[in-house]
Scaffold this active site. Structure first.
Site, mmCIF file in Angstrom:
data_model
loop_
_atom_site.group_PDB
_atom_site.id
_atom_site.type_symbol
_atom_site.label_atom_id
_atom_site.label_comp_id
_atom_site.label_asym_id
_atom_site.label_seq_id
_atom_site.Cartn_x
_atom_site.Cartn_y
_atom_site.Cartn_z
ATOM 1 N N GLY A 45 -2.711 19.847 -42.840
ATOM 2 C CA GLY A 45 -2.137 19.481 -44.126
ATOM 3 C C GLY A 45 -1.058 20.470 -44.510
ATOM 4 O O GLY A 45 -1.006 21.589 -43.980
ATOM 5 N N GLN A 50 4.494 25.274 -49.920
ATOM 6 C CA GLN A 50 4.519 26.026 -48.663
ATOM 7 C C GLN A 50 5.843 25.906 -47.928
ATOM 8 O O GLN A 50 6.110 26.663 -47.006
ATOM 9 C CB GLN A 50 3.393 25.550 -47.729
ATOM 10 N N CYS A 98 -5.215 28.658 -43.395
ATOM 11 C CA CYS A 98 -4.032 28.194 -44.119
ATOM 12 C C CYS A 98 -2.784 28.702 -43.403
ATOM 13 O O CYS A 98 -2.717 29.881 -43.035
ATOM 14 C CB CYS A 98 -4.072 28.737 -45.554
ATOM 15 N N LEU A 99 -1.807 27.820 -43.243
ATOM 16 C CA LEU A 99 -0.573 28.232 -42.561
ATOM 17 C C LEU A 99 0.136 29.353 -43.310
ATOM 18 O O LEU A 99 0.864 30.140 -42.714
ATOM 19 C CB LEU A 99 0.372 27.024 -42.405
ATOM 20 N N HIS A 140 -8.169 21.627 -50.423
ATOM 21 C CA HIS A 140 -7.395 22.809 -50.005
ATOM 22 C C HIS A 140 -5.916 22.640 -50.346
ATOM 23 O O HIS A 140 -5.293 23.537 -50.917
ATOM 24 C CB HIS A 140 -7.579 23.045 -48.495
ATOM 25 N N GLU A 141 -5.366 21.471 -50.003
ATOM 26 C CA GLU A 141 -3.940 21.250 -50.259
ATOM 27 C C GLU A 141 -3.655 21.130 -51.758
ATOM 28 O O GLU A 141 -2.638 21.605 -52.246
ATOM 29 C CB GLU A 141 -3.457 19.987 -49.525
ATOM 30 N N HIS A 144 -3.017 24.264 -53.560
ATOM 31 C CA HIS A 144 -1.644 24.792 -53.444
ATOM 32 C C HIS A 144 -0.772 24.318 -54.620
ATOM 33 O O HIS A 144 0.106 25.038 -55.071
ATOM 34 C CB HIS A 144 -0.991 24.332 -52.138
HETATM 35 ZN ZN ZN Z 1 -3.086 26.126 -47.185
#
Ligand code: ZN
Length: 187
Positions: A45, A50, A98-99, A140-141, A144
């Protein structure tokens, strides 16, 4: 176009992202770039903050979790202006990464089920309920978009133990096979 991923420490990851409307410039291109960036960096995701845009836009493809949950194989979606209207069920632990927070994975507790309202990429409105790994990736997304990161949800002890590694990310001292935007580096 593959975009750099905003790293832990950048203020944009702490802002509440804004709703957009149909006239938002280059939306189709932004969504295409987010897919490309997410697949290139092996994420399941990606949220717009991000890629340095404080707008309420998420892309998810949970297919890598297909072994754990058959339904995840076909869970590929764009969420525009999403709003979680309900979270319920027992909290369960799932190992998240997480990226934007590379090289760190931790068990995070979240409620099992959620109901979300959103528009898809063609501005069709949906209200849907999810559980399992699909709910988890959405939560999670969605965080953000609320200016939150999964590390915020850890116990203060775990956070303390991660402090040095988080600081390394701030300083750009991590190795990723995708490009990142760091606070304290000129890269
Ligand atoms: Zn993340």
């Amino acid at each position: 176009m593959i975009l750099p991923i905003v790293a832990y420490g950048q203020p944009i990851l702490r802002k509440i992202a804004q709703d957009i409307d149909k006239d938002y410039p280059d939306l189709k291109k932004i969504i295409a770039d987010m897919w490309e960036t997410m697949y290139f960096s092996h994420g399941v995701g990606l949220a717009a903050p991000q890629i340095n845009k404080s707008i309420r836009l998420i892309v998810i493809d949970a297919a890598p979790y297909g072994d754990e949950d058959e339904r995840a194989k076909n869970f590929k979606k764009v969420f525009l202006n999403p709003k979680i209207i309900r979270e319920e069920g027992e909290e369960w632990a799932f190992n998240e990464g997480c990226l934007s927070v590379p090289e760190i994975r931790e068990d995070v507790y979240r409620k099992s089920t959620l109901t979300i309202q959103y528009y898809d990429e063609n501005w069709n409105f949906f209200e849907e309920t999810y559980d399992g790994v699909m709910a988890r990736v959405i939560q999670h997304e969605y965080d953000h978009l609320q200016g939150m990161l999964f590390v915020d949800r850890l116990s203060s002890l775990r956070k303390m133990m991660l402090k040095r590694r988080l600081n390394d990310i701030l300083m750009g001292k991590v190795h990723t096979d995708y490009r990142m935007l760091f606070v304290n580096s000129k890269r």
